[in-house]
Design an enzyme around this catalytic site. Sequence first.
Site, PDB file in Angstrom:
ATOM      1  N   GLY A 210       2.443   7.630  -0.084  1.00 43.14           N
ATOM      2  CA  GLY A 210       1.592   6.553   0.438  1.00 43.14           C
ATOM      3  C   GLY A 210       2.162   5.192   0.107  1.00 43.14           C
ATOM      4  N   ASN A 211       1.376   4.158   0.294  1.00 43.94           N
ATOM      5  CA  ASN A 211       1.843   2.812  -0.055  1.00 43.94           C
ATOM      6  C   ASN A 211       0.674   1.942  -0.505  1.00 43.94           C
ATOM      7  OD1 ASN A 211       0.718   1.378   2.327  1.00 43.94           O
ATOM      8  ND2 ASN A 211       2.113   2.763   3.421  1.00 43.94           N
ATOM      9  N   HIS A 212       0.986   0.712  -0.878  1.00 50.11           N
ATOM     10  CA  HIS A 212      -0.014  -0.156  -1.519  1.00 50.11           C
ATOM     11  C   HIS A 212      -0.906  -0.935  -0.560  1.00 50.11           C
ATOM     12  CE1 HIS A 212       1.072   0.420  -5.632  1.00 50.11           C
ATOM     13  NE2 HIS A 212       2.339   0.108  -5.421  1.00 50.11           N
TER      14      HIS A 212
END
Length: 402
Positions: free
Chosen positions: A205-207
Amino acid sequence: MPRIVLGVAGGIAAYKVVEVLRGLTESGHDVTVVPTAAALEFVGAPTWAALSGKPVNTSVWHDVEQVVHVRLGQSADLVLVAPATADLLARATHGIADDLLTNVLLTARCPIVMAPAMHTEMWQHPATQRNVAELRARGVIVLEPASGRLTGADTGPGRLPDPSAIIAAARDALRRAPSADLAGLRLLITAGGTREAIDPVRFIGNHSSGKQGFELARTAVARGAEVTVIVAHVDVEPPAGATIIRVSSGEQMHAEVARLMPESDVVVMAAAVADFRPSEVAESKVKKAETPAAISLELQPTTDILASIVASRVGSSPLIVGFAAETGDASASVLEHGRAKLARKRCDLLVVNDVSPGKAFGADDNEVVILGGHGEVTVSRASKAVVADAIWDAVLARIPAV
Ligand code: CTP
Protein backbone atom coordinates in the site's frame (compact mmCIF):
# COMPACT_ATOMS: atom_id res chain seq x y z
CA MET A 1 -22.06 37.55 10.65
CA PRO A 2 -23.36 35.33 7.79
CA ARG A 3 -27.14 34.94 7.87
CA ILE A 4 -28.42 31.44 7.34
CA VAL A 5 -32.03 30.33 7.06
CA LEU A 6 -32.17 26.74 8.25
CA GLY A 7 -35.26 25.10 6.76
CA VAL A 8 -36.33 21.89 8.47
CA ALA A 9 -38.79 19.63 6.67
CA GLY A 10 -40.92 16.92 8.26
CA GLY A 11 -38.71 13.87 8.58
CA ILE A 12 -37.45 11.99 11.59
CA ALA A 13 -33.90 13.09 10.75
CA ALA A 14 -34.98 16.53 12.04
CA TYR A 15 -33.58 15.51 15.43
CA LYS A 16 -30.07 15.29 13.94
CA VAL A 17 -30.43 18.80 12.54
CA VAL A 18 -30.47 20.13 16.11
CA GLU A 19 -26.74 19.34 16.03
CA VAL A 20 -26.34 21.16 12.70
CA LEU A 21 -28.00 24.22 14.26
CA ARG A 22 -25.69 24.12 17.29
CA GLY A 23 -22.61 23.74 15.08
CA LEU A 24 -23.62 26.71 12.96
CA THR A 25 -24.49 29.06 15.82
CA GLU A 26 -21.40 28.08 17.81
CA SER A 27 -19.21 28.88 14.81
CA GLY A 28 -20.60 32.41 14.56
CA HIS A 29 -23.50 32.14 12.14
CA ASP A 30 -26.77 34.00 12.57
CA VAL A 31 -29.35 31.24 12.05
CA THR A 32 -33.10 31.62 11.64
CA VAL A 33 -34.87 28.28 11.77
CA VAL A 34 -37.91 27.81 9.54
CA PRO A 35 -39.45 24.41 10.21
CA THR A 36 -42.43 23.11 8.29
CA ALA A 37 -45.54 22.22 10.27
CA ALA A 38 -44.64 18.54 9.85
CA ALA A 39 -41.10 19.15 11.17
CA LEU A 40 -42.61 20.43 14.42
CA GLU A 41 -44.22 17.02 14.91
CA PHE A 42 -40.68 15.63 15.27
CA VAL A 43 -38.85 18.46 17.07
CA GLY A 44 -40.83 21.25 18.73
CA ALA A 45 -40.49 24.99 18.25
CA PRO A 46 -38.99 25.63 21.75
CA THR A 47 -35.90 23.56 20.84
CA TRP A 48 -35.29 25.52 17.63
CA ALA A 49 -36.02 28.86 19.32
CA ALA A 50 -33.77 28.20 22.32
CA LEU A 51 -30.81 27.01 20.23
CA SER A 52 -31.08 29.73 17.57
CA GLY A 53 -31.97 32.49 20.02
CA LYS A 54 -34.78 33.61 17.70
CA PRO A 55 -38.52 33.13 17.46
CA VAL A 56 -39.59 30.33 15.15
CA ASN A 57 -42.21 30.74 12.45
CA THR A 58 -43.73 28.16 10.19
CA SER A 59 -46.57 30.03 8.63
CA VAL A 60 -46.79 33.08 6.39
CA TRP A 61 -49.58 34.38 8.66
CA HIS A 62 -47.28 35.35 11.55
CA ASP A 63 -45.89 38.90 11.76
CA VAL A 64 -47.52 39.68 8.43
CA GLU A 65 -46.74 43.40 8.79
CA GLN A 66 -43.03 42.54 8.58
CA VAL A 67 -43.49 40.67 5.29
CA VAL A 68 -41.37 37.86 6.73
CA HIS A 69 -42.04 35.49 3.84
CA VAL A 70 -40.19 37.81 1.46
CA ARG A 71 -37.66 39.45 3.79
CA LEU A 72 -36.16 36.21 5.15
CA GLY A 73 -35.24 34.83 1.74
CA GLN A 74 -34.04 38.17 0.40
CA SER A 75 -31.71 38.88 3.29
CA ALA A 76 -30.21 35.39 3.71
CA ASP A 77 -26.61 34.63 2.71
CA LEU A 78 -27.47 30.94 2.56
CA VAL A 79 -30.58 28.78 2.79
CA LEU A 80 -29.87 25.32 4.13
CA VAL A 81 -32.66 22.72 4.13
CA ALA A 82 -32.12 19.65 6.30
CA PRO A 83 -33.68 17.21 6.19
CA ALA A 84 -35.03 17.83 2.69
CA THR A 85 -37.88 15.33 2.38
CA ALA A 86 -39.23 14.00 -0.92
CA ASP A 87 -42.24 16.27 -0.47
CA LEU A 88 -40.10 19.37 0.17
CA LEU A 89 -37.90 18.61 -2.87
CA ALA A 90 -41.06 18.27 -5.00
CA ARG A 91 -42.57 21.52 -3.75
CA ALA A 92 -39.26 23.38 -4.23
CA THR A 93 -38.89 22.02 -7.77
CA HIS A 94 -42.34 23.16 -8.80
CA GLY A 95 -42.26 26.55 -7.11
CA ILE A 96 -45.12 25.74 -4.78
CA ALA A 97 -45.22 28.21 -1.90
CA ASP A 98 -47.73 26.92 0.62
CA ASP A 99 -45.78 27.59 3.83
CA LEU A 100 -43.06 29.91 5.06
CA LEU A 101 -40.12 27.67 4.07
CA THR A 102 -41.23 27.27 0.45
CA ASN A 103 -41.82 31.05 0.26
CA VAL A 104 -38.26 31.59 1.48
CA LEU A 105 -36.96 29.22 -1.21
CA LEU A 106 -38.76 31.23 -3.91
CA THR A 107 -37.45 34.60 -2.73
CA ALA A 108 -33.86 33.55 -1.93
CA ARG A 109 -31.20 34.68 -4.39
CA CYS A 110 -28.33 33.29 -2.30
CA PRO A 111 -26.87 29.75 -2.53
CA ILE A 112 -29.24 26.99 -1.46
CA VAL A 113 -27.98 23.71 0.00
CA MET A 114 -30.34 20.78 0.55
CA ALA A 115 -29.52 17.67 2.56
CA PRO A 116 -32.09 15.01 1.65
CA ALA A 117 -33.24 12.26 4.01
CA MET A 118 -35.94 9.75 3.22
CA HIS A 119 -36.51 6.05 2.66
CA THR A 120 -34.51 4.48 -0.17
CA GLU A 121 -37.61 3.84 -2.28
CA MET A 122 -38.61 7.49 -2.06
CA TRP A 123 -35.10 8.68 -2.91
CA GLN A 124 -34.80 6.33 -5.89
CA HIS A 125 -38.31 7.06 -7.21
CA PRO A 126 -38.13 8.64 -10.68
CA ALA A 127 -40.19 11.60 -9.47
CA THR A 128 -37.65 12.43 -6.76
CA GLN A 129 -34.68 11.81 -9.04
CA ARG A 130 -36.14 14.16 -11.67
CA ASN A 131 -36.80 16.81 -9.04
CA VAL A 132 -33.22 16.54 -7.76
CA ALA A 133 -31.82 16.79 -11.30
CA GLU A 134 -33.96 19.86 -11.97
CA LEU A 135 -32.92 21.55 -8.72
CA ARG A 136 -29.24 20.83 -9.43
CA ALA A 137 -29.61 22.21 -12.95
CA ARG A 138 -30.84 25.43 -11.35
CA GLY A 139 -27.71 25.61 -9.20
CA VAL A 140 -29.21 24.29 -5.96
CA ILE A 141 -26.61 22.16 -4.17
CA VAL A 142 -28.44 18.92 -3.39
CA LEU A 143 -26.18 16.70 -1.30
CA GLU A 144 -26.19 12.99 -1.99
CA PRO A 145 -27.80 11.19 0.98
CA ALA A 146 -25.63 8.81 2.98
CA SER A 147 -26.19 5.06 2.88
CA GLY A 148 -26.90 2.97 5.93
CA ARG A 149 -29.50 2.10 8.51
CA LEU A 150 -32.80 3.93 8.04
CA THR A 151 -35.72 4.25 10.42
CA GLY A 152 -36.91 0.71 11.02
CA ALA A 153 -34.97 -2.32 9.90
CA ASP A 154 -34.17 -1.27 6.32
CA THR A 155 -30.85 0.01 5.01
CA GLY A 156 -29.84 1.84 1.82
CA PRO A 157 -29.24 5.32 0.47
CA GLY A 158 -31.48 7.90 2.15
CA ARG A 159 -29.83 8.68 5.46
CA LEU A 160 -29.22 12.31 6.30
CA PRO A 161 -25.53 13.09 5.68
CA ASP A 162 -23.51 13.45 8.87
CA PRO A 163 -24.17 16.82 10.63
CA SER A 164 -20.49 17.77 10.36
CA ALA A 165 -20.59 17.10 6.60
CA ILE A 166 -23.72 19.28 6.27
CA ILE A 167 -22.02 22.09 8.19
CA ALA A 168 -18.92 21.76 5.97
CA ALA A 169 -21.10 21.93 2.82
CA ALA A 170 -22.87 25.02 4.18
CA ARG A 171 -19.55 26.72 4.97
CA ASP A 172 -18.22 25.91 1.50
CA ALA A 173 -21.33 27.31 -0.15
CA LEU A 174 -21.00 30.50 1.92
CA ARG A 175 -17.31 30.80 1.10
CA ARG A 176 -17.93 30.42 -2.62
CA ALA A 177 -21.13 32.45 -2.67
CA PRO A 178 -22.73 33.17 -4.94
CA SER A 179 -20.90 31.13 -7.54
CA ALA A 180 -22.07 27.73 -8.77
CA ASP A 181 -19.54 27.97 -11.58
CA LEU A 182 -19.10 24.20 -11.99
CA ALA A 183 -22.86 23.57 -12.43
CA GLY A 184 -23.56 21.29 -15.38
CA LEU A 185 -20.15 19.60 -15.22
CA ARG A 186 -19.78 15.89 -14.44
CA LEU A 187 -16.56 15.31 -12.57
CA LEU A 188 -14.85 12.00 -11.90
CA ILE A 189 -12.23 12.06 -9.14
CA THR A 190 -10.05 9.23 -7.85
CA ALA A 191 -8.85 9.38 -4.25
CA GLY A 192 -6.83 7.42 -1.72
CA GLY A 193 -4.16 4.78 -2.06
CA THR A 194 -4.62 1.46 -3.86
CA ARG A 195 -3.62 -1.86 -2.30
CA GLU A 196 -2.07 -4.76 -4.18
CA ALA A 197 -2.58 -8.14 -2.54
CA ILE A 198 0.36 -10.37 -1.67
CA ASP A 199 -1.86 -13.01 -0.07
CA PRO A 200 -5.33 -12.89 1.58
CA VAL A 201 -4.00 -10.86 4.54
CA ARG A 202 -1.07 -8.84 3.20
CA PHE A 203 -0.80 -6.12 0.67
CA ILE A 204 1.46 -3.42 -0.74
CA GLY A 205 0.00 0.00 0.00
CA ASN A 206 1.02 3.63 0.32
CA HIS A 207 0.63 6.67 2.55
CA SER A 208 -2.14 8.47 0.66
CA SER A 209 -4.83 9.72 3.10
CA GLY A 210 -7.43 10.67 0.47
CA LYS A 211 -7.75 14.17 1.93
CA GLN A 212 -6.83 16.10 -1.23
CA GLY A 213 -9.13 13.97 -3.41
CA PHE A 214 -12.01 14.43 -0.96
CA GLU A 215 -11.40 18.19 -0.74
CA LEU A 216 -11.58 18.29 -4.53
CA ALA A 217 -14.93 16.50 -4.33
CA ARG A 218 -16.30 18.66 -1.50
CA THR A 219 -15.37 21.96 -3.14
CA ALA A 220 -16.72 20.80 -6.52
CA VAL A 221 -20.06 19.86 -4.93
CA ALA A 222 -20.17 23.31 -3.32
CA ARG A 223 -19.55 24.85 -6.75
CA GLY A 224 -22.52 22.98 -8.18
CA ALA A 225 -20.85 20.08 -10.02
CA GLU A 226 -22.11 16.52 -10.23
CA VAL A 227 -19.31 14.55 -8.60
CA THR A 228 -18.38 10.86 -8.54
CA VAL A 229 -15.41 9.74 -6.48
CA ILE A 230 -13.69 6.41 -6.98
CA VAL A 231 -12.24 5.77 -3.57
CA ALA A 232 -9.45 3.34 -2.75
CA HIS A 233 -8.10 3.27 0.82
CA VAL A 234 -8.44 6.48 2.81
CA ASP A 235 -8.09 7.79 6.37
CA VAL A 236 -11.00 10.22 6.25
CA GLU A 237 -14.78 10.21 5.78
CA PRO A 238 -16.02 10.90 2.24
CA PRO A 239 -17.71 14.24 1.67
CA ALA A 240 -21.46 14.62 1.45
CA GLY A 241 -22.99 15.30 -1.90
CA ALA A 242 -20.84 13.06 -4.08
CA THR A 243 -21.47 9.57 -5.41
CA ILE A 244 -18.89 7.26 -3.83
CA ILE A 245 -17.59 4.10 -5.51
CA ARG A 246 -15.26 1.90 -3.43
CA VAL A 247 -12.36 -0.04 -4.93
CA SER A 248 -9.20 -1.58 -3.54
CA SER A 249 -6.60 -2.39 -6.22
CA GLY A 250 -5.27 -0.36 -9.13
CA GLU A 251 -6.91 -2.78 -11.53
CA GLN A 252 -10.35 -2.24 -9.98
CA MET A 253 -9.79 1.50 -10.07
CA HIS A 254 -8.81 1.33 -13.72
CA ALA A 255 -11.98 -0.61 -14.59
CA GLU A 256 -14.21 1.98 -12.86
CA VAL A 257 -12.40 4.95 -14.39
CA ALA A 258 -12.70 3.39 -17.87
CA ARG A 259 -16.41 2.66 -17.30
CA LEU A 260 -17.28 6.17 -16.12
CA MET A 261 -14.94 8.18 -18.32
CA PRO A 262 -17.34 8.44 -21.32
CA GLU A 263 -19.95 10.15 -19.15
CA SER A 264 -17.51 12.58 -17.48
CA ASP A 265 -16.45 16.07 -18.54
CA VAL A 266 -13.36 16.07 -16.34
CA VAL A 267 -11.32 13.23 -14.79
CA VAL A 268 -8.96 14.04 -11.92
CA MET A 269 -6.50 11.30 -10.96
CA ALA A 270 -5.74 12.31 -7.38
CA ALA A 271 -5.33 8.71 -6.20
CA ALA A 272 -1.96 7.23 -5.38
CA VAL A 273 -2.02 4.16 -7.60
CA ALA A 274 0.50 1.39 -6.98
CA ASP A 275 3.07 1.21 -9.78
CA PHE A 276 3.83 -2.46 -9.14
CA ARG A 277 1.91 -5.47 -7.93
CA PRO A 278 3.03 -8.95 -6.96
CA SER A 279 3.32 -11.12 -10.08
CA GLU A 280 1.44 -13.83 -8.24
CA VAL A 281 -1.05 -13.53 -5.41
CA ALA A 282 -0.88 -16.45 -2.97
CA GLU A 283 -4.32 -18.04 -2.55
CA SER A 284 -3.76 -18.80 1.10
CA LYS A 285 -1.74 -17.00 3.74
CA VAL A 286 2.01 -17.37 3.24
CA LYS A 287 3.17 -19.13 6.43
CA LYS A 288 6.26 -18.00 8.23
CA ALA A 289 7.22 -21.56 9.12
CA GLU A 290 7.34 -22.55 5.48
CA THR A 291 9.54 -19.69 4.42
CA PRO A 292 13.31 -19.48 4.59
CA ALA A 293 15.10 -16.61 6.36
CA ALA A 294 14.54 -14.28 3.45
CA ILE A 295 11.88 -14.28 0.75
CA SER A 296 11.73 -12.27 -2.40
CA LEU A 297 8.65 -10.91 -4.01
CA GLU A 298 8.50 -10.56 -7.76
CA LEU A 299 6.64 -7.45 -8.83
CA GLN A 300 5.22 -6.51 -12.18
CA PRO A 301 4.12 -3.06 -13.35
CA THR A 302 0.45 -2.12 -13.07
CA THR A 303 -1.37 -0.26 -15.84
CA ASP A 304 -0.75 3.47 -15.70
CA ILE A 305 -4.39 4.56 -15.55
CA LEU A 306 -3.64 8.19 -16.32
CA ALA A 307 -1.54 7.43 -19.38
CA SER A 308 -4.05 4.84 -20.57
CA ILE A 309 -7.09 7.16 -20.39
CA VAL A 310 -5.17 9.96 -22.13
CA ALA A 311 -4.34 7.50 -24.92
CA SER A 312 -7.89 6.11 -25.21
CA ARG A 313 -9.96 9.30 -25.18
CA VAL A 314 -11.51 10.46 -28.38
CA GLY A 315 -10.72 14.12 -29.12
CA SER A 316 -10.10 16.36 -26.13
CA SER A 317 -12.95 15.20 -23.87
CA PRO A 318 -12.85 14.54 -20.99
CA LEU A 319 -10.31 17.02 -19.73
CA ILE A 320 -7.77 14.97 -17.78
CA VAL A 321 -5.92 16.19 -14.69
CA GLY A 322 -3.04 14.21 -13.20
CA PHE A 323 -1.11 14.56 -9.99
CA ALA A 324 2.61 14.18 -9.63
CA ALA A 325 3.95 13.08 -6.29
CA GLU A 326 7.59 14.11 -6.38
CA THR A 327 10.60 14.44 -4.18
CA GLY A 328 13.55 16.23 -5.70
CA ASP A 329 16.80 14.28 -6.11
CA ALA A 330 20.31 14.74 -7.38
CA SER A 331 19.17 14.64 -11.02
CA ALA A 332 16.28 17.13 -10.92
CA SER A 333 14.13 19.37 -8.72
CA VAL A 334 10.49 18.60 -7.84
CA LEU A 335 9.32 20.96 -10.57
CA GLU A 336 11.67 19.56 -13.22
CA HIS A 337 10.43 16.06 -12.47
CA GLY A 338 6.87 17.43 -12.77
CA ARG A 339 7.48 19.02 -16.17
CA ALA A 340 9.02 15.77 -17.43
CA LYS A 341 6.00 13.82 -16.13
CA LEU A 342 3.56 16.16 -17.91
CA ALA A 343 5.45 15.62 -21.16
CA ARG A 344 5.40 11.84 -20.60
CA LYS A 345 1.77 11.43 -19.53
CA ARG A 346 0.33 14.11 -21.86
CA CYS A 347 -2.59 14.97 -19.59
CA ASP A 348 -4.12 18.48 -19.80
CA LEU A 349 -3.12 19.66 -16.34
CA LEU A 350 -0.64 18.23 -13.87
CA VAL A 351 -0.73 19.17 -10.19
CA VAL A 352 2.79 18.84 -8.84
CA ASN A 353 3.02 17.94 -5.19
CA ASP A 354 6.20 17.87 -3.13
CA VAL A 355 5.88 14.68 -1.09
CA SER A 356 9.12 14.96 0.86
CA PRO A 357 8.50 13.63 4.40
CA GLY A 358 5.75 15.51 6.29
CA LYS A 359 4.90 17.78 3.38
CA ALA A 360 1.71 16.43 1.83
CA PHE A 361 0.64 12.94 2.90
CA GLY A 362 -1.94 13.11 5.65
CA ALA A 363 -1.44 16.85 6.19
CA ASP A 364 -4.40 19.25 6.18
CA ASP A 365 -2.59 21.74 4.03
CA ASN A 366 -0.61 21.49 0.86
CA GLU A 367 1.36 23.50 -1.67
CA VAL A 368 1.31 22.71 -5.36
CA VAL A 369 2.23 24.00 -8.79
CA ILE A 370 -0.36 23.47 -11.53
CA LEU A 371 1.33 22.83 -14.88
CA GLY A 372 -0.17 22.73 -18.34
CA GLY A 373 -2.64 25.56 -18.02
CA HIS A 374 -1.98 29.03 -19.26
CA GLY A 375 1.37 29.31 -17.53
CA GLU A 376 2.38 27.61 -14.31
CA VAL A 377 0.20 28.43 -11.30
CA THR A 378 1.85 28.25 -7.90
CA VAL A 379 -0.47 27.74 -4.92
CA SER A 380 1.59 28.46 -1.83
CA ARG A 381 0.90 26.56 1.39
CA ALA A 382 -2.82 26.64 2.10
CA SER A 383 -5.61 24.31 3.19
CA LYS A 384 -6.35 21.42 0.84
CA ALA A 385 -9.74 23.10 0.20
CA VAL A 386 -8.03 26.24 -1.10
CA VAL A 387 -5.71 24.09 -3.23
CA ALA A 388 -8.76 22.24 -4.57
CA ASP A 389 -10.48 25.48 -5.54
CA ALA A 390 -7.33 26.62 -7.36
CA ILE A 391 -7.34 23.34 -9.32
CA TRP A 392 -11.00 23.85 -10.29
CA ASP A 393 -10.22 27.42 -11.35
CA ALA A 394 -7.47 26.04 -13.62
CA VAL A 395 -9.89 23.41 -14.97
CA LEU A 396 -12.53 26.05 -15.69
CA ALA A 397 -9.99 28.14 -17.57
CA ARG A 398 -9.38 25.17 -19.87
CA ILE A 399 -12.94 24.13 -20.73
CA PRO A 400 -15.46 25.95 -22.87
CA ALA A 401 -18.28 27.65 -20.97
CA VAL A 402 -21.09 25.28 -19.97
N1 CTP B 1 -1.16 7.02 -11.88
C1 CTP B 1 -2.02 6.18 -12.54
N2 CTP B 1 -1.77 4.83 -12.61
C2 CTP B 1 -0.65 4.33 -12.06
C3 CTP B 1 0.26 5.18 -11.39
C4 CTP B 1 -0.02 6.53 -11.32
O1 CTP B 1 -3.05 6.66 -13.06
N3 CTP B 1 -0.45 3.03 -12.14
C5 CTP B 1 -1.47 8.46 -11.85
C6 CTP B 1 -1.64 9.07 -10.47
O2 CTP B 1 -2.99 9.03 -10.05
C7 CTP B 1 -1.20 10.50 -10.72
C8 CTP B 1 -0.16 10.37 -11.79
O3 CTP B 1 -0.38 9.12 -12.42
O4 CTP B 1 -2.24 11.30 -11.20
C9 CTP B 1 1.27 10.42 -11.37
O5 CTP B 1 1.53 9.54 -10.33
P1 CTP B 1 2.97 9.44 -9.71
O6 CTP B 1 3.00 8.38 -8.68
O7 CTP B 1 3.46 10.80 -9.34
O8 CTP B 1 3.82 9.05 -10.99
P2 CTP B 1 4.25 7.71 -11.60
O9 CTP B 1 3.59 7.55 -12.91
O10 CTP B 1 4.06 6.61 -10.64
O11 CTP B 1 5.79 7.99 -11.90
P3 CTP B 1 7.06 7.93 -10.92
O12 CTP B 1 6.75 6.90 -9.88
O13 CTP B 1 8.13 7.55 -11.85
O14 CTP B 1 7.24 9.30 -10.35
